[in-house]
Design an enzyme around this catalytic site. Structure first.
Site, PDB file in Angstrom:
ATOM      1  CB  SER A 103      36.823  28.391  37.176  1.00  0.00           C
ATOM      2  OG  SER A 103      37.178  28.474  38.526  1.00  0.00           O
ATOM      3  NE  ARG A 112      31.623  32.535  38.130  1.00  0.00           N
ATOM      4  CZ  ARG A 112      31.184  33.056  39.296  1.00  0.00           C
ATOM      5  NH1 ARG A 112      30.127  33.857  39.323  1.00  0.00           N
ATOM      6  NH2 ARG A 112      31.800  32.801  40.417  1.00  0.00           N
ATOM      7  CD  GLU A 158      33.658  30.385  35.544  1.00  0.00           C
ATOM      8  OE1 GLU A 158      33.292  29.437  36.283  1.00  0.00           O
ATOM      9  OE2 GLU A 158      34.153  31.442  35.981  1.00  0.00           O
TER      10      GLU A 158
END
Ligand SMILES: Cc1cc2nc3c(=O)[nH]c(=O)nc-3n(C[C@H](O)[C@H](O)[C@H](O)COP(=O)(O)OP(=O)(O)OC[C@H]3O[C@@H](n4cnc5c(N)ncnc54)[C@H](O)[C@@H]3O)c2cc1C
Length: 300
Positions: A223, A174, A294
């Site tokens: 998320s 990520r 995130e």
């Protein structure tokens, strides 16, 4: 003429004091001091050169599917690469060049129509390809770093355009090591030649898996926290720490996936942020783990 009027006169597609809640999947956030939707690369460069004098702080927004915008909005200029940067061209048998504002789902469908595999995972990531590169988005073992060939970017300091090859970028879970002052304008992606039937089956399988595991039709940015690793998922820590029923006003945690935080309708951004803080603190106390965000939180 004030610099405000001069800016608006010069760039017709620049608006001041513009509501941003429609630009985040949480459907939350105060106004942008300025919102600029460039018509094309040349206009974007012209604006950046002009801004050397104005020195407005620059924030880039893609489809807003990973971004919480704070209630007091964003100072400076929000640059949104939208439909004007949404295009897909087949440049070689299995290589595409796509505008940075193109939605991932559209790219996956284009790849299907041209018998190009390995891009199926993009069918279930609800953002733009510019955002997907920055986030190194992915699912079920695939991510952008595996299909990227190169990026075209404009450096907001020098206002020059340049190409960055995949080999020059370090990607991780990520994220990546790209400098923060780049605007991605287009992306080259390479897949493999595959049968349309196989591609369709894989897309359907991914979408079905997601439907089973994650909420749909809700105001969320996916998320909230990063997983620790493949074995320890953020949702497991949230559940084990007893946070899965936490809420702050209308900011709640999805019943279906407790790493998905949701605006149930009347939440403020500050409610979502408070919920994030509460969960993070409890997981830290109970599991001894500092969860890393995130989603991106921006604004005042
Ligand atoms: C229901 C749901 C499911 C999701 N599932 C997944 C999943 O399975 N896997 C996954 O990885 N993510 C998932 N996400 C998160 C999100 O969709 C991805 O992170 C997505 O790639 C973000 O793209 P975006 O265009 O919406 O980015 P934004 O949220 O608009 O921006 C994200 C970041 O990218 C930067 N950025 C955007 N465009 C550019 C550009 N052109 N140039 C420079 N910087 C730019 C922004 O400044 C910001 O820092 C999910 C989200 C939702 C709502």
């Amino acid at each position: 003429m004030s610099s405000n009027q001069e800016l608006i006169k010069r760039f017709k597609n620049l608006k001041d004091n513009t509501k941003l809640s429609n630009y985040s999947w949480f459907n939350l956030g105060g106004p942008a001091e300025y919102l600029f939707k460039p018509e094309n690369k040349q206009q974007l460069i012209e604006f950046l050169k002009f801004n050397k004098k104005e020195k407005l702080k620059i924030t880039i927004l893609g489809a807003g599917s990973n971004t919480l915008i704070r209630d007091n909005g964003i100072k400076g200029v929000v640059i949104k690469l939208g439909t004007n940067f949404s295009n897909i061209n087949l440049i070689e048998k299995s290589t595409l060049e796509v505008g940075a504002g193109t939605l991932d789902r559209k790219i996956s469908n284009f790849a299907h129509d041209h018998g190009i595999g390995n891009l199926e995972f993009l069918s279930c990531i609800p953002g733009s390809i510019g955002g997907a590169v920055i986030m190194n988005s992915g699912c079920y073992g695939d991510d952008i770093s595996k299909i990227l060939v190169s990026l075209n970017v404009i450096d907001t300091n020098s206002c020059y355009e340049k190409e960055i090859k995949r080999e020059e970028i370090e990607f991780y879970y990520r994220g990546n090591n790209l400098p923060k002052d780049l605007i991605i304008t287009s992306v080259k992606l390479r897949g493999i030649i595959s049968s349309k039937e196989n591609i369709k089956n894989k897309q359907i399988e991914f979408i079905e898996r997601k439907k089973k595991a994650q909420p749909s039709q809700v105001k969320t940015c996916g998320s909230t926290f990063k997983n620790l690793n493949d074995k320890t998922k953020a949702w497991q820590l949230i559940k084990a720490s007893g946070c899965d029923k936490f809420k702050v006003g209308d900011a709640v945690i999805s019943d279906k996936h407790c790493n998905f935080f949701v605006n149930n309708g009347k939440a403020k951004s500050s409610d979502i942020e408070q919920l994030i803080k509460n969960v993070r603190q409890t997981v830290s106390e109970k599991a001894g783990v500092n969860l890393e965000l995130e989603i991106k939180i921006i604004g005042e």
